[in-house]
Design a protein around this motif. Sequence first.
Motif, PDB file in Angstrom:
ATOM      1  N   SER A  10       2.067  76.157  34.428  1.00 23.97           N
ATOM      2  CA  SER A  10       1.894  75.267  33.280  1.00 23.97           C
ATOM      3  C   SER A  10       2.274  73.842  33.668  1.00 23.97           C
ATOM      4  O   SER A  10       2.898  73.622  34.707  1.00 23.97           O
ATOM      5  CB  SER A  10       2.786  75.720  32.121  1.00 23.97           C
ATOM      6  OG  SER A  10       4.133  75.511  32.473  1.00 23.97           O
ATOM      7  N   LEU A  12       4.395  71.986  32.072  1.00 23.76           N
ATOM      8  CA  LEU A  12       5.855  71.898  32.008  1.00 23.76           C
ATOM      9  C   LEU A  12       6.468  72.444  33.300  1.00 23.76           C
ATOM     10  O   LEU A  12       7.471  71.923  33.799  1.00 23.76           O
ATOM     11  CB  LEU A  12       6.374  72.692  30.803  1.00 23.76           C
ATOM     12  CG  LEU A  12       7.836  72.471  30.441  1.00 23.76           C
ATOM     13  CD1 LEU A  12       8.107  71.027  30.072  1.00 23.76           C
ATOM     14  CD2 LEU A  12       8.244  73.381  29.295  1.00 23.76           C
ATOM     15  N   ILE A  15       6.323  69.864  36.017  1.00 17.01           N
ATOM     16  CA  ILE A  15       7.291  68.793  35.759  1.00 17.01           C
ATOM     17  C   ILE A  15       8.706  69.257  36.114  1.00 17.01           C
ATOM     18  O   ILE A  15       9.464  68.539  36.772  1.00 17.01           O
ATOM     19  CB  ILE A  15       7.206  68.344  34.283  1.00 17.01           C
ATOM     20  CG1 ILE A  15       5.894  67.580  34.074  1.00 17.01           C
ATOM     21  CG2 ILE A  15       8.385  67.473  33.899  1.00 17.01           C
ATOM     22  CD1 ILE A  15       5.551  67.332  32.630  1.00 17.01           C
ATOM     23  N   ASN A 208       3.832  79.436  41.611  1.00 19.46           N
ATOM     24  CA  ASN A 208       4.031  79.893  40.236  1.00 19.46           C
ATOM     25  C   ASN A 208       5.163  80.897  40.133  1.00 19.46           C
ATOM     26  O   ASN A 208       6.098  80.724  39.348  1.00 19.46           O
ATOM     27  CB  ASN A 208       2.707  80.477  39.735  1.00 19.46           C
ATOM     28  CG  ASN A 208       2.780  80.907  38.295  1.00 19.46           C
ATOM     29  OD1 ASN A 208       3.790  80.695  37.624  1.00 19.46           O
ATOM     30  ND2 ASN A 208       1.724  81.507  37.801  1.00 19.46           N
ATOM     31  N   LYS A 209       5.105  81.933  40.970  1.00 22.56           N
ATOM     32  CA  LYS A 209       6.099  83.009  40.850  1.00 22.56           C
ATOM     33  C   LYS A 209       7.393  82.698  41.598  1.00 22.56           C
ATOM     34  O   LYS A 209       8.383  83.398  41.424  1.00 22.56           O
ATOM     35  CB  LYS A 209       5.509  84.313  41.387  1.00 22.56           C
ATOM     36  CG  LYS A 209       4.366  84.836  40.550  1.00 22.56           C
ATOM     37  CD  LYS A 209       3.775  86.064  41.215  1.00 22.56           C
ATOM     38  CE  LYS A 209       2.486  86.468  40.526  1.00 22.56           C
ATOM     39  NZ  LYS A 209       1.687  87.365  41.371  1.00 22.56           N
ATOM     40  N   ARG A 216      12.272  77.048  36.184  1.00 23.18           N
ATOM     41  CA  ARG A 216      12.232  77.263  34.735  1.00 23.18           C
ATOM     42  C   ARG A 216      13.583  77.724  34.188  1.00 23.18           C
ATOM     43  O   ARG A 216      13.907  77.448  33.043  1.00 23.18           O
ATOM     44  CB  ARG A 216      11.150  78.289  34.378  1.00 23.18           C
ATOM     45  CG  ARG A 216       9.829  77.646  34.077  1.00 23.18           C
ATOM     46  CD  ARG A 216       8.800  78.683  33.707  1.00 23.18           C
ATOM     47  NE  ARG A 216       7.565  78.017  33.352  1.00 23.18           N
ATOM     48  CZ  ARG A 216       7.235  77.663  32.114  1.00 23.18           C
ATOM     49  NH1 ARG A 216       8.033  77.938  31.122  1.00 23.18           N
ATOM     50  NH2 ARG A 216       6.099  77.052  31.884  1.00 23.18           N
TER      51      ARG A 216
END
Lengths: 614, 49
Positions: A10, A12, A15, A208-209, A216
Amino acid sequence: MSAARENWGSKLGVILAVIGSAVGLGNFLRFPGVACANGGGAFMIPYIISFLILGLPIAWVEWALGRYAGRKGHASAPGIFREVASRNRFAAFFGVLALIIPVIIYMYYVSVEAWCLGYAWNYWTGGMAEMVTSAEQAVMNSGGTAAEAKQAGVSAANGFLLNFAGVVPESGSDTANLRIWREFSTSALPFLLVCFVVNFVLIYRGLNKGIEWFCRWAMPALIICAVIILIRVLTLGAPEGAQDHTVYERVAAGSASTEALPELRKSSSESGDVYEPTGHFLIPHEVKANVSEGMGFMWNPVGHRMVSAGPVAKPKKVVVTVGFWEAIFDPQTWLAAAGQIFFSLSVGLGVIITYAAYTKSNDDIALCSLTAASGNGFFEVALGGMIVIPAAFIFMGPSSIVSAGEKASSLSLGFFALPGVFEHMPSGHFFGGLFFFLLFLAAVTSSLSMLQPAIAFLEEGLGLGRKASVSILGLITGIGACFVALVSSGLTVLDHMDFWTANLCIFLLATFEVILFAWVFGLDKGLAELAKGAEIPIPAFLPILLKYVTPVFLIVIFTAWLWDQIESGSYFMAVKNEPLVQVTLVFIGSIGIFFALLVGEAINRWTQEEEVAK
Amino acid sequence: MSTAGWLILSASVCGVTTLFSWCIYKVLTTPGSQEHLHGFEVETPDHDT
């Protein structure tokens, strides 16, 4: 340009990953020390101006270049530079810098990351308490007072790193220090192994993973840890036993009182250092050891500097105040502010340009970039600027802060001064553990980003699979990390890797990127790329800024910095005189040649693919 | 801490916090902030998905 690449989850996520990349030890340790030593609150003026004309424009350049070339199928700096410069081979070879900078930095940064984890572990499992108690006990057993025993405990905590990381030379050896290898279980090595595995598992899992998933939860955890420590620091008040400190103010000879000290100027001669009076006198002021004065030391618009004072035969170092206007008109203040912005935002590192290559063609990269830069500023100013200085001021005094700030050193404040602070602080070992765990999280989010540019290149440039590229990079960085960790005497290898790559090379790379964007790629094309999908307006003065102001500012700062280094001479003299430094430079050069050969191979591969596509 | 110090502290901390909050708000309220970003969906041959 195989499509063997992955994606961010995403906006976010990207970022948070970029903020994570930028937020590191420098935000919590380097920034407050540098600010105190360069004008205090007055430092914020050049800091904000540097952010606007240096940090943000270069970040925008990297985002725009990365996304433009990403759309064409490139995610690595050599591919991006080649694409932007109309498939110029020379530009692609400049991309070698964007590969070796993060890789070399990773080699020593992972050691520092391991120290942070090791400190947190030792604070929370009682290792530090045991060491401090035994140091105190030794003094008590030899007939020392309670105050002397306490001081011995503080000194032991401040010196923890010396043995833990093998900083002190081993007897019989000037260079290599293999003690930490023999004392494996009590040294930093197991933590280095853990950090290495964590980093490579996450990088193997992909953008991503791996990176995004970690950032995150790590970034919110970082904020929570920082806020808890901030509350602890702000509620310290005026702790019992904390002694008041003395700060000096400079006055002319006529207005000096009886307790004033003559200020001395040091000059070097063949017979050693010689001191002579400057004609100024220094009047002492007592400053209370409380939170309010600690905050004032950071935020009052008054700078501080270490000077020599006292009798010529017996000079001592004292902290003297520097007025607002004197600090503002001092070029050193501007140099320090620009350097802080530059190093803190992770521009010129090769990371942002790689991350940006994975964004979508109509994403608002101008907003993404501003969010990441302001997020870094939030961690630096709102959290970093409020935690370390008040605590260090109360318990350790101003001289340890200013001397660390003048050297722009994260390590001396973080690892050689703050452990002493936690010894004095109520519940200090819990908060010490929490603070170093916070630094560990900040370090992991940064070190992860340092691996991605090389991984992207190995996959894209050589067509390697994930396992192969992670294995190759693991081997290279493993050799480098062992070199840094095992030849650790005096931290010479770490220090010189930091100087030649994290300082010198990133200036070169950032300057190249800005010139490439403004003068080769073309401002119209570049700004159109930046404006694509942007909901925030692009400033009208940005073209002039990027074409003239930012490159000139960069070159001026670089020249001033280089001049400063040549004048002080320590790094350049070390290259001439110290074999270990020569070995370090040969090592850096070998990594550079290795990647240059791979870039040459990648260029041939891309050229062949383009010919087939025709 | 002097009044000037308090002013600089307040302006700096409020400034960066406001800017960062506004940016995050803009990112989160822009359509597509939580969706997949890039079209390169092909993984490397040996990468477990």
